[in-house]
Motif scaffolding. Structure first.
Motif, PDB file in Angstrom:
ATOM      1  N   GLN A  94       0.742  -1.129  -0.089  1.00  0.00           N
ATOM      2  CA  GLN A  94       0.078  -0.067  -0.047  1.00  0.00           C
ATOM      3  C   GLN A  94       0.788   0.999   0.089  1.00  0.00           C
ATOM      4  O   GLN A  94       1.789   1.257   0.818  1.00  0.00           O
ATOM      5  N   VAL A  95       0.483   2.293  -0.807  1.00  0.00           N
ATOM      6  CA  VAL A  95       1.066   3.512  -0.711  1.00  0.00           C
ATOM      7  C   VAL A  95       1.228   4.349   0.579  1.00  0.00           C
ATOM      8  O   VAL A  95      -0.101   4.402   0.814  1.00  0.00           O
ATOM      9  N   GLN A  96       2.106   4.635   1.032  1.00  0.00           N
ATOM     10  CA  GLN A  96       2.211   5.753   2.038  1.00  0.00           C
ATOM     11  C   GLN A  96       2.607   6.880   1.687  1.00  0.00           C
ATOM     12  O   GLN A  96       3.637   7.068   0.950  1.00  0.00           O
ATOM     13  N   LEU A  97       2.051   8.021   2.137  1.00  0.00           N
ATOM     14  CA  LEU A  97       2.475   9.262   1.991  1.00  0.00           C
ATOM     15  C   LEU A  97       2.539  10.119   3.043  1.00  0.00           C
ATOM     16  O   LEU A  97       2.021   9.836   4.040  1.00  0.00           O
ATOM     17  N   SER A  98       3.690  11.086   2.991  1.00  0.00           N
ATOM     18  CA  SER A  98       4.131  12.165   3.986  1.00  0.00           C
ATOM     19  C   SER A  98       4.471  13.442   3.736  1.00  0.00           C
ATOM     20  O   SER A  98       5.210  13.520   2.786  1.00  0.00           O
ATOM     21  N   GLU A  99       3.721  14.263   4.112  1.00  0.00           N
ATOM     22  CA  GLU A  99       3.635  15.709   3.744  1.00  0.00           C
ATOM     23  C   GLU A  99       4.783  16.413   4.875  1.00  0.00           C
ATOM     24  O   GLU A  99       4.798  16.054   5.737  1.00  0.00           O
ATOM     25  N   SER A 100       5.245  17.507   4.282  1.00  0.00           N
ATOM     26  CA  SER A 100       6.228  18.224   5.244  1.00  0.00           C
ATOM     27  C   SER A 100       6.223  19.625   4.502  1.00  0.00           C
ATOM     28  O   SER A 100       5.808  19.853   3.289  1.00  0.00           O
ATOM     29  N   GLY A 101       6.732  20.769   5.303  1.00  0.00           N
ATOM     30  CA  GLY A 101       6.965  21.922   4.679  1.00  0.00           C
ATOM     31  C   GLY A 101       5.805  23.043   4.917  1.00  0.00           C
ATOM     32  O   GLY A 101       6.092  24.250   4.561  1.00  0.00           O
ATOM     33  N   GLY A 102       4.696  22.774   5.510  1.00  0.00           N
ATOM     34  CA  GLY A 102       3.728  23.662   6.163  1.00  0.00           C
ATOM     35  C   GLY A 102       4.324  24.626   7.097  1.00  0.00           C
ATOM     36  O   GLY A 102       5.451  24.311   7.584  1.00  0.00           O
ATOM     37  N   GLY A 103       3.627  25.666   7.234  1.00  0.00           N
ATOM     38  CA  GLY A 103       4.200  26.748   8.415  1.00  0.00           C
ATOM     39  C   GLY A 103       3.361  27.945   8.328  1.00  0.00           C
ATOM     40  O   GLY A 103       2.180  27.757   7.781  1.00  0.00           O
ATOM     41  N   LEU A 104       3.997  29.003   8.970  1.00  0.00           N
ATOM     42  CA  LEU A 104       3.458  30.196   9.045  1.00  0.00           C
ATOM     43  C   LEU A 104       4.143  31.228   8.096  1.00  0.00           C
ATOM     44  O   LEU A 104       5.359  30.896   7.915  1.00  0.00           O
TER      45      LEU A 104
END
Length: 125
Positions: free
Chosen positions: A1-11
């Protein structure tokens, strides 16, 4: 199964820029769609951008066209969303999604098989 991980958000201040990343692992098919959606409290998750794995073609919601750019790395395992000229209305949790249904309508969240956990983007004046 594909797993996804986001990053880079913020203010970020109004008019500023952010770059989101989405790392995909476990994909076993070569044809796919990756997309970004966003959601604010009390509203439905809405389409932002998509990238078709077969040819790299990208698609955008009208509200972000000309300001956001979706791309991928050379291996196709990480997708990026470069967000420029950010506005307060861009404030949302941003989700990465992926599907093997690469010929389906990329705007419909129901076609996506895998979702990341989301990353918060907050734009302030």
């Amino acid at each position: 199964q594909v797993q996804l991980s986001e990053s880079g958000g913020g203010l970020v201040q109004d008019g500023g820029s952010l770059r989101l990343s989405c790392a995909s692992s476990g994909r076993i098919f070569s044809n796919y769609l990756m997309a970004w959606f966003r959601q604010t409290p009390g509203k439905e998750r809405e389409f932002v951008a998509a990238l078709r794995g077969t040819d790299g073609e990208t698609f955008y919601a009208d509200s972000v066209k000309g300001r956001f750019t979706m791309s991928r790395d050379s291996a196709g395992n990480t997708a990026f969303l470069q967000m420029n000229s950010l506005k307060s209305e861009d404030t949302a949790v941003y989700y990465c999604a992926e599907t093997r249904n690469y010929l389906s309508d990329y705007r419909h969240r129901a076609i996506y098989d895998s979702w990341g956990q989301g990353t918060q983007v907050t734009v302030f004046a």
